[in-house]
Write an enzyme that holds these catalytic residues in place. Structure first.
Site, PDB file in Angstrom:
ATOM      1  N   LYS A  50     -22.262 -20.563  74.189  1.00 54.22           N
ATOM      2  CA  LYS A  50     -22.666 -19.534  73.233  1.00 54.22           C
ATOM      3  C   LYS A  50     -23.940 -18.839  73.687  1.00 54.22           C
ATOM      4  O   LYS A  50     -24.033 -17.601  73.681  1.00 54.22           O
ATOM      5  CB  LYS A  50     -22.887 -20.138  71.848  1.00 54.22           C
ATOM      6  CG  LYS A  50     -23.136 -19.096  70.761  1.00 54.22           C
ATOM      7  CD  LYS A  50     -23.915 -19.654  69.585  1.00 54.22           C
ATOM      8  CE  LYS A  50     -25.392 -19.677  69.881  1.00 54.22           C
ATOM      9  NZ  LYS A  50     -26.230 -20.015  68.706  1.00 54.22           N
ATOM     10  N   ASP A  77     -21.005 -18.110  67.033  1.00 51.74           N
ATOM     11  CA  ASP A  77     -21.946 -18.949  66.299  1.00 51.74           C
ATOM     12  C   ASP A  77     -21.294 -19.372  64.988  1.00 51.74           C
ATOM     13  O   ASP A  77     -20.091 -19.180  64.782  1.00 51.74           O
ATOM     14  CB  ASP A  77     -23.265 -18.197  66.067  1.00 51.74           C
ATOM     15  CG  ASP A  77     -23.106 -17.047  65.081  1.00 51.74           C
ATOM     16  OD1 ASP A  77     -21.945 -16.678  64.757  1.00 51.74           O
ATOM     17  OD2 ASP A  77     -24.130 -16.523  64.619  1.00 51.74           O
TER      18      ASP A  77
END
Length: 268
Positions: A159, A177
């Site tokens: 991420k 997220d």
């Protein structure tokens, strides 16, 4: 057509096996590609992101940074923390340590003093010092521009790497997220059991010409409208298209451009 004769020790009778020759017309049927899992048609997905683009023509991430290095550090620090909380801690930090070498010169103990208001700050301080050292030792103090190299840095996962590739280097990525993971499943845009699964599906279902800004649109939509505790459907510009079983309104909010984002003042 080629003919092959075989003997079996268990059954010594002569067996004839017919094989197609290389020149024979054999039709091999391929399984059709699996459809991407989404509750929306191509036209509906196009309209969803068209509306997001009208609402926020130039969406931005809400972590304060001055260069790719400070962005890497900020995103790494933001794990299990709010952007607003990270910004408060890094404003003073980045004034004294905005390069890998300056961060190493600052040292782990002093770094902890700057970020002690952030959750898990002790472990994060170790990672920031370690990733700074790796950048100096292996990458000439420059943040690499590939996901494969970025994820080698301590404290940098997929991420974080995707955020850096998008915000620092202009690559179209999907940084999944908690907001994006929730929305992808809640509205059934790209449901998946893991962030990686959601990422892969979103990369396929989001119209290509909207992909570069898509992760920011989805994050901001989740942060300010489709909230975790109670989605504010009355403020949603895609309420009429949304297929979430949780939605409380079918009437979309007026489609108008929102005021410019004020980075650093985000309300979580």
């Amino acid at each position: 057509m080629a003919v092959e004769y075989r003997f079996s020790m268990a059954n010594p009778k002569l067996k004839t096996v017919v094989k197609p020759s290389q020149n024979s017309n054999v039709i091999t049927r391929r399984k059709p590609a699996a459809a991407v899992k989404t509750a929306y048609s191509v036209a509906e997905r196009e309209e969803i992101f068209r509306r997001f683009s009208v609402q926020r023509p130039e969406p931005r991430g809400e972590l304060e940074h001055t260069n790719p290095f400070t962005l890497v550090v900020a995103v790494a620090l933001s794990a299990q923390a709010t952007d607003a909380g990270v910004n408060k801690a890094t404003r003073a930090l980045f004034k004294v340590a905005d390069t890998p070498q300056k961060m190493l010169d600052l040292g782990e103990e002093k770094l902890r003093d700057y970020i002690k208001t952030i959750g898990l700050y002790r472990n994060k301080a170790k990672n920031v010092i370690a990733l700074s050292k790796m950048l100096v030792d292996e990458f000439a103090a420059q943040v690499p521009e590939t996901r494969e190299k970025l994820v080698r840095l301590p404290g940098v996962g997929r991420k974080t790497a995707n955020v850096v590739l998008s915000m620092a280097f202009g690559q179209a990525t999907m940084a999944v997220d908690t907001h994006i993971f929730r929305i992808a499943n809640r509205i059934r845009l790209a449901p998946g059991k893991t962030p990686d699964e959601v990422e892969a599906r979103l990369m396929k279902v989001v119209p290509k010409h909207y992909l570069y800004h898509a992760h920011h649109w989805l994050i901001l939509h989740g942060r300010y409208t489709c909230k975790a505790r109670r989605p504010e459907c009355e403020r949603c510009v895609i309420a009429d298209i949304c297929k979430s079983p949780e939605k409380s309104s079918d009437i979309p909010a007026p489609l108008v451009e929102l005021p410019p984002q004020v980075i650093g003042e985000a309300v979580e």
